[in-house]
Motif scaffolding. Structure first.
Motif, PDB file in Angstrom:
ATOM      1  N   GLY A 230       0.939  -1.301  -0.085  1.00 54.84           N
ATOM      2  CA  GLY A 230       0.007  -0.055   0.079  1.00 54.84           C
ATOM      3  C   GLY A 230       0.861   1.246   0.008  1.00 54.84           C
ATOM      4  N   LYS A 231       1.962   1.135  -0.503  1.00 53.70           N
ATOM      5  CA  LYS A 231       2.958   2.242  -0.384  1.00 53.70           C
ATOM      6  C   LYS A 231       2.340   3.459  -1.413  1.00 53.70           C
ATOM      7  CE  LYS A 231       6.228  -0.361  -1.903  1.00 53.70           C
ATOM      8  NZ  LYS A 231       5.659  -1.674  -1.686  1.00 53.70           N
ATOM      9  N   SER A 232       2.199   3.169  -2.732  1.00 54.89           N
ATOM     10  CA  SER A 232       2.060   4.050  -3.580  1.00 54.89           C
ATOM     11  C   SER A 232       0.450   4.566  -3.331  1.00 54.89           C
ATOM     12  CB  SER A 232       1.574   3.522  -4.949  1.00 54.89           C
ATOM     13  OG  SER A 232       2.924   2.887  -5.450  1.00 54.89           O
ATOM     14  N   SER A 233      -0.442   3.732  -2.533  1.00 51.48           N
ATOM     15  CA  SER A 233      -1.770   4.515  -2.035  1.00 51.48           C
ATOM     16  C   SER A 233      -1.397   5.419  -0.992  1.00 51.48           C
ATOM     17  CB  SER A 233      -2.746   3.400  -1.763  1.00 51.48           C
ATOM     18  OG  SER A 233      -2.703   2.308  -2.480  1.00 51.48           O
ATOM     19  N   GLY A 251       4.296  -5.476  -7.367  1.00 49.79           N
ATOM     20  CA  GLY A 251       5.274  -5.089  -8.287  1.00 49.79           C
ATOM     21  C   GLY A 251       4.781  -4.191  -9.152  1.00 49.79           C
ATOM     22  N   THR A 252       3.812  -3.266  -8.744  1.00 48.21           N
ATOM     23  CA  THR A 252       3.508  -2.108  -9.783  1.00 48.21           C
ATOM     24  C   THR A 252       4.355  -1.014  -9.773  1.00 48.21           C
ATOM     25  OG1 THR A 252       1.195  -2.509  -9.299  1.00 48.21           O
ATOM     26  CG2 THR A 252       1.668  -0.418 -10.197  1.00 48.21           C
ATOM     27  N   THR A 253       4.963  -0.521  -8.760  1.00 46.26           N
ATOM     28  CA  THR A 253       5.830   0.590  -8.764  1.00 46.26           C
ATOM     29  C   THR A 253       7.408   0.180  -8.991  1.00 46.26           C
ATOM     30  OG1 THR A 253       4.422   1.618  -7.233  1.00 46.26           O
ATOM     31  CG2 THR A 253       6.856   2.623  -7.456  1.00 46.26           C
ATOM     32  N   ASP A 340      -8.803  -0.858   7.364  1.00 45.98           N
ATOM     33  CA  ASP A 340     -10.279  -1.272   6.962  1.00 45.98           C
ATOM     34  C   ASP A 340     -10.574  -2.441   6.831  1.00 45.98           C
ATOM     35  OD1 ASP A 340     -10.534  -1.301   3.767  1.00 45.98           O
ATOM     36  OD2 ASP A 340      -8.790   0.049   4.589  1.00 45.98           O
TER      37      ASP A 340
HETATM   38  N1  LIG Z   1      -8.843  -1.844   1.567  1.00 47.07           N
HETATM   39  C1  LIG Z   1      -7.759  -0.889   1.312  1.00 47.07           C
HETATM   40  N2  LIG Z   1      -6.839  -1.310   0.284  1.00 47.07           N
HETATM   41  C2  LIG Z   1      -5.725  -0.770  -0.094  1.00 47.07           C
HETATM   42  C3  LIG Z   1      -5.224   0.092   0.960  1.00 47.07           C
HETATM   43  N3  LIG Z   1      -4.130   0.560   0.486  1.00 47.07           N
HETATM   44  C4  LIG Z   1      -3.831  -0.087  -0.646  1.00 47.07           C
HETATM   45  N4  LIG Z   1      -4.835  -0.874  -1.005  1.00 47.07           N
HETATM   46  C5  LIG Z   1      -4.929  -1.747  -2.219  1.00 47.07           C
HETATM   47  O1  LIG Z   1      -3.808  -2.678  -2.176  1.00 47.07           O
HETATM   48  C6  LIG Z   1      -3.273  -2.833  -3.324  1.00 47.07           C
HETATM   49  C7  LIG Z   1      -1.954  -2.218  -3.737  1.00 47.07           C
HETATM   50  O2  LIG Z   1      -1.691  -0.890  -3.025  1.00 47.07           O
HETATM   51  P1  LIG Z   1      -0.425  -0.126  -3.863  1.00 47.07           P
HETATM   52  O3  LIG Z   1      -0.722   1.353  -3.312  1.00 47.07           O
HETATM   53  O4  LIG Z   1      -0.484  -0.377  -5.244  1.00 47.07           O
HETATM   54  O5  LIG Z   1       0.587  -0.991  -3.077  1.00 47.07           O
HETATM   55  P2  LIG Z   1       2.369  -0.766  -3.268  1.00 47.07           P
HETATM   56  O6  LIG Z   1       2.771  -1.158  -1.946  1.00 47.07           O
HETATM   57  O7  LIG Z   1       2.464   0.558  -3.966  1.00 47.07           O
HETATM   58  O8  LIG Z   1       2.565  -2.135  -4.371  1.00 47.07           O
HETATM   59  P3  LIG Z   1       3.743  -2.235  -5.238  1.00 47.07           P
HETATM   60  O9  LIG Z   1       4.092  -0.979  -5.941  1.00 47.07           O
HETATM   61  O10 LIG Z   1       3.483  -3.273  -6.043  1.00 47.07           O
HETATM   62  O11 LIG Z   1       4.988  -2.506  -4.410  1.00 47.07           O
HETATM   63  C8  LIG Z   1      -4.169  -1.977  -4.236  1.00 47.07           C
HETATM   64  O12 LIG Z   1      -5.214  -2.842  -4.934  1.00 47.07           O
HETATM   65  C9  LIG Z   1      -4.908  -0.865  -3.453  1.00 47.07           C
HETATM   66  O13 LIG Z   1      -5.967  -0.505  -3.765  1.00 47.07           O
HETATM   67  C10 LIG Z   1      -6.210   0.555   2.020  1.00 47.07           C
HETATM   68  O14 LIG Z   1      -5.810   1.397   3.165  1.00 47.07           O
HETATM   69  N5  LIG Z   1      -7.167  -0.355   2.214  1.00 47.07           N
END
Ligand SMILES: Nc1nc2c(ncn2[C@@H]2O[C@H](COP(=O)(O)OP(=O)(O)OP(=O)(O)O)[C@@H](O)[C@H]2O)c(=O)[nH]1
Ligand SMILES: [Mg+2]
Length: 456
Positions: A230-233, A251-253, A340
């Motif tokens: 959830g880093k990018s989020s 592995g999106t980012t 959540d």
């Molecule tokens: N329910 C819920 N889903 C979340 C939350 N934060 C992220 N997600 C979901 O988790 C998934 C990955 O989120 P990213 O933000 O892309 O995760 P990341 O860590 O950046 O992933 P990489 O770039 O692959 O390393 C997505 O489907 C998001 O919608 C949250 O607070 N609640």
């Protein structure tokens, strides 16, 4: 470095590069009025705005603008200054500048206007640095703080401390003029308590200046963790922008993404990184390598762990280091994301010693707590009403000054020799003087001003 009174006339475009409503070419030095009047085609009455047609030395029309002259010492640099306001086109401004150079001005070095203001005692060094900090301010609080430094809030406190150091030194030296009484005089506890008082005063200013450095420089905050944590989020939520791509695919980012955010006054450079895992994909490997480089450079690291699968949380910094595969000099905060998705109160207890916050970007839960936790971890508690900006070099000088006071206390306790105490105080005074520029070596001045931009 040029000396006051002997300088040539310098010129530069003072406004930002690029197009704008107006742009300003600034001249400073003994020939500023002669060159300005030649360009404006009329005599300039000091402190009056004159509408004029700006022409070069051969009479070619360059722009229709305004000229204002300031006679030294009542000018920014303390010298004669002329400002030509034209239309804010880089081409027009470069033509006006070239015409000024053709009439005998020299192109200003970076920071040279501020340097002249400093050399002519219009500003002290900390104030001159505050100009650069004001222009570079990344948050409203940083701009307010820089303005306070520019107005002399910081310098005044340093000067007060320098005066107190000098007063004590005079007192100690006076005692040395009466050798018979010197020992008693220094041993009666008065000098010691005044030294302790100086140390306390210095510590208080040091603490404020430390906040000022955070305010002007800010921090680098790195988001790291496993793929999909959830880093990018979180990055997008904190930056209030859809900077990073978010998908359910781990592995999106891959690249480092950055955003500048204002964390209640603290300027933060936020970095989103590739999820950490072993991967055979060379692109992802490179992303992970870059992530580790940023982790090692961070001031604060947010280690994100999906709360729905956080069985194995690191207990301390050592485990964090192992987990991310990089050394972690930064402050670390554990962030348990996606809270959540768990029913309330289903978050497993955490038994380690790292600060931990549970967040959800969907409900907004924990985000304020996270911001507070970041501020606490980096020690940012600047009072927006009183904090002034400062620089790392000021802190360093204060640390050396504090060493001087400590040495004086030790000398007093061990030998009680007045001349040595006086020498420690002289050194303390010199270090404080470096902050405001009364005792600053030329080489250091050169370094400071050359970091400014041209026209400043
Ligand atoms: N329910 C819920 N889903 C979340 C939350 N934060 C992220 N997600 C979901 O988790 C998934 C990955 O989120 P990213 O933000 O892309 O995760 P990341 O860590 O950046 O992933 P990489 O770039 O692959 O390393 C997505 O489907 C998001 O919608 C949250 O607070 N609640
Ligand atoms: Mg991502």
């Amino acid at each position: 470095m040029s000396l006051p009174g002997e300088s040539d006339t310098i010129a530069a475009v003072a406004t930002a590069d690029g197009r704008g409503g107006i742009g300003i070419v600034r001249l400073s030095g003994p020939a500023a009025f002669a060159i300005g009047e030649s360009l404006a085609g009329r005599t300039l009455q000091p402190r009056h705005a004159h509408h004029c047609l700006i022409r070069d030395g051969s009479g070619e029309l360059l722009d229709d603008g305004i000229a204002i002259g300031f006679r030294g010492p009542r000018s920014f640099t303390g010298e004669d200054v002329v400002e030509l306001q034209g239309h804010g086109s880089p081409v027009v401004l470069q033509r006006i500048l070239r015409a000024a150079l053709g009439l005998g001005a020299r192109l200003a070095r970076p920071g040279e206007f501020s340097e002249r203001a400093f050399l002519n005692d219009r500003l002290d060094l900390a104030q001159a640095e505050a100009i650069a900090d004001l222009i570079d301010a990344g948050t409203e609080a940083a701009a307010r703080g820089a303005l306070r430094s520019l107005q002399g809030d910081f310098s005044r406190q340093v000067h007060e401390l320098m005066e107190a150091v000098t007063a004590l030194r005079v007192y100690v030296e006076a005692a040395m003029d009466f050798p018979d009484e010197e020992v008693d005089f220094l041993a009666d506890g008065d000098v010691q308590s005044r030294l302790v008082g100086l140390a306390t005063m210095l510590e208080a200013i040091r603490a404020q200046a430390g906040q000022g450095v955070l305010l002007s420089v800010g921090i680098t905050l790195v988001l790291a963790g496993a793929p999909n944590a959830g880093k990018s989020s979180l990055m997008n939520t904190l930056a209030r922008r859809d900077t990073a791509i978010v998908t359910a695919i781990p592995g999106t980012t891959r690249d480092i993404l950055t955003e500048r955010i204002d964390l209640d006054g603290l300027p933060v450079q936020l970095l989103d990184t590739a999820g950490l895992r072993s991967s055979a994909d060379p692109v992802e490997q490179e992303g992970i390598r870059r992530a580790r480089t940023e982790i090692e450079r961070a001031d604060c690291l947010l280690l994100l762990v999906d709360a729905t699968e956080d069985m194995d949380l690191p207990k301390d910094r050592l485990e964090v280091t192992r987990l991310v595969g990089a050394t972690v000099p930064a402050k670390v905060i554990l962030v348990r994301t996606k809270s959540d998705l768990l029913p309330p109160d289903h978050l497993s207890a955490y038994s380690g010693n790292l600060p931990v916050v549970a967040t959800s970007v969907l409900t907004g839960q924990g985000l304020e707590a996270l911001k507070q936790c970041i501020r606490d971890q980096v020690g940012f508690s600047a009072d927006p009403q009183t904090t002034f900006t400062a620089r790392a070099r000021h802190l360093h000088a204060m640390d050396l000054a504090a060493d001087g006071i400590r040495a004086a206390l030790e000398t007093l306790a061990s030998s009680g020799a007045g001349d040595l105490v006086a020498e420690d105080l002289r050194i303390t005074h010199a270090h404080l003087g470096e902050i405001v520029g009364s005792m600053t070596p030329d080489a250091l001045l050169g370094r400071i001003f050359s970091s400014f931009c041209i026209g400043k």
